[in-house]
Design a protein around this motif. Structure first.
Motif, mmCIF file in Angstrom:
data_model
loop_
_atom_site.group_PDB
_atom_site.id
_atom_site.type_symbol
_atom_site.label_atom_id
_atom_site.label_comp_id
_atom_site.label_asym_id
_atom_site.label_seq_id
_atom_site.Cartn_x
_atom_site.Cartn_y
_atom_site.Cartn_z
ATOM 1 N N MET A 10 12.113 -3.111 9.421
ATOM 2 C CA MET A 10 11.076 -2.277 8.830
ATOM 3 C C MET A 10 10.306 -3.065 7.776
ATOM 4 O O MET A 10 10.906 -3.705 6.915
ATOM 5 C CB MET A 10 11.796 -1.073 8.209
ATOM 6 N N ASP A 11 8.984 -3.013 7.877
ATOM 7 C CA ASP A 11 8.134 -3.608 6.852
ATOM 8 C C ASP A 11 8.128 -2.653 5.661
ATOM 9 O O ASP A 11 7.694 -1.506 5.776
ATOM 10 C CB ASP A 11 6.717 -3.815 7.380
ATOM 11 N N MET A 12 8.631 -3.102 4.545
ATOM 12 C CA MET A 12 8.807 -2.221 3.400
ATOM 13 C C MET A 12 7.481 -1.761 2.809
ATOM 14 O O MET A 12 7.376 -0.633 2.335
ATOM 15 C CB MET A 12 9.696 -2.893 2.371
ATOM 16 N N ASN A 13 6.436 -2.580 2.869
ATOM 17 C CA ASN A 13 5.124 -2.163 2.377
ATOM 18 C C ASN A 13 4.503 -1.096 3.272
ATOM 19 O O ASN A 13 3.933 -0.128 2.783
ATOM 20 C CB ASN A 13 4.181 -3.357 2.242
ATOM 21 N N ASP A 14 4.617 -1.272 4.579
ATOM 22 C CA ASP A 14 4.109 -0.266 5.511
ATOM 23 C C ASP A 14 4.838 1.053 5.320
ATOM 24 O O ASP A 14 4.227 2.117 5.318
ATOM 25 C CB ASP A 14 4.265 -0.719 6.961
ATOM 26 N N TYR A 15 6.159 0.977 5.163
ATOM 27 C CA TYR A 15 6.942 2.202 4.989
ATOM 28 C C TYR A 15 6.526 2.927 3.703
ATOM 29 O O TYR A 15 6.355 4.139 3.699
ATOM 30 C CB TYR A 15 8.431 1.890 4.975
ATOM 31 N N ARG A 16 6.321 2.163 2.636
ATOM 32 C CA ARG A 16 5.908 2.770 1.369
ATOM 33 C C ARG A 16 4.547 3.441 1.520
ATOM 34 O O ARG A 16 4.332 4.546 1.035
ATOM 35 C CB ARG A 16 5.865 1.724 0.254
ATOM 36 N N ALA A 17 3.616 2.783 2.213
ATOM 37 C CA ALA A 17 2.283 3.348 2.408
ATOM 38 C C ALA A 17 2.331 4.649 3.213
ATOM 39 O O ALA A 17 1.592 5.590 2.919
ATOM 40 C CB ALA A 17 1.380 2.333 3.100
ATOM 41 N N LEU A 18 3.197 4.707 4.207
ATOM 42 C CA LEU A 18 3.288 5.898 5.056
ATOM 43 C C LEU A 18 4.085 7.029 4.423
ATOM 44 O O LEU A 18 3.757 8.197 4.594
ATOM 45 C CB LEU A 18 3.931 5.528 6.402
ATOM 46 N N SER A 19 5.135 6.689 3.699
ATOM 47 C CA SER A 19 6.064 7.717 3.217
ATOM 48 C C SER A 19 5.955 8.014 1.726
ATOM 49 O O SER A 19 6.422 9.048 1.268
ATOM 50 C CB SER A 19 7.495 7.292 3.504
ATOM 51 N N GLY A 20 5.386 7.066 0.990
ATOM 52 C CA GLY A 20 5.360 7.222 -0.464
ATOM 53 C C GLY A 20 6.665 6.824 -1.125
ATOM 54 O O GLY A 20 6.804 6.880 -2.340
ATOM 55 N N CYS A 21 7.633 6.397 -0.341
ATOM 56 C CA CYS A 21 8.945 5.981 -0.858
ATOM 57 C C CYS A 21 8.862 4.538 -1.344
ATOM 58 O O CYS A 21 8.483 3.647 -0.594
ATOM 59 C CB CYS A 21 10.003 6.097 0.232
#
Length: 64
Positions: A10-21
């Motif tokens: 998982m790309d952590m930046n992409d995940y943060r952008a999508l989930s706000g986490c």
């Protein structure tokens, strides 16, 4: 989190952008997973080792 089921992880930046986490809040947990040989962190991607895949549900639980 489904991306953790893949070898790319998982790309952590992409995940943060999508989930706000923000995984910065989980840095201690991620470091523990890496030191226990369950995960790898490289180039902003979190992926699981073979051992981590065996306990995938526990890893996801630790991250949420």
């Amino acid at each position: 989190m489904l991306a953790l089921r893949t070898s790319e992880g998982m790309d952590m930046n992409d995940y943060r952008a999508l989930s706000g986490c923000d995984f910065a809040k989980k840095e201690k947990t991620i470091n523990r997973l890496v030191s226990e040989g369950l995960a790898r962190l490289k180039d902003g991607r979190l992926s699981l080792t073979e051992r981590g895949m065996d306990v995938l549900n526990a890893v996801i639980e630790a991250l949420v």
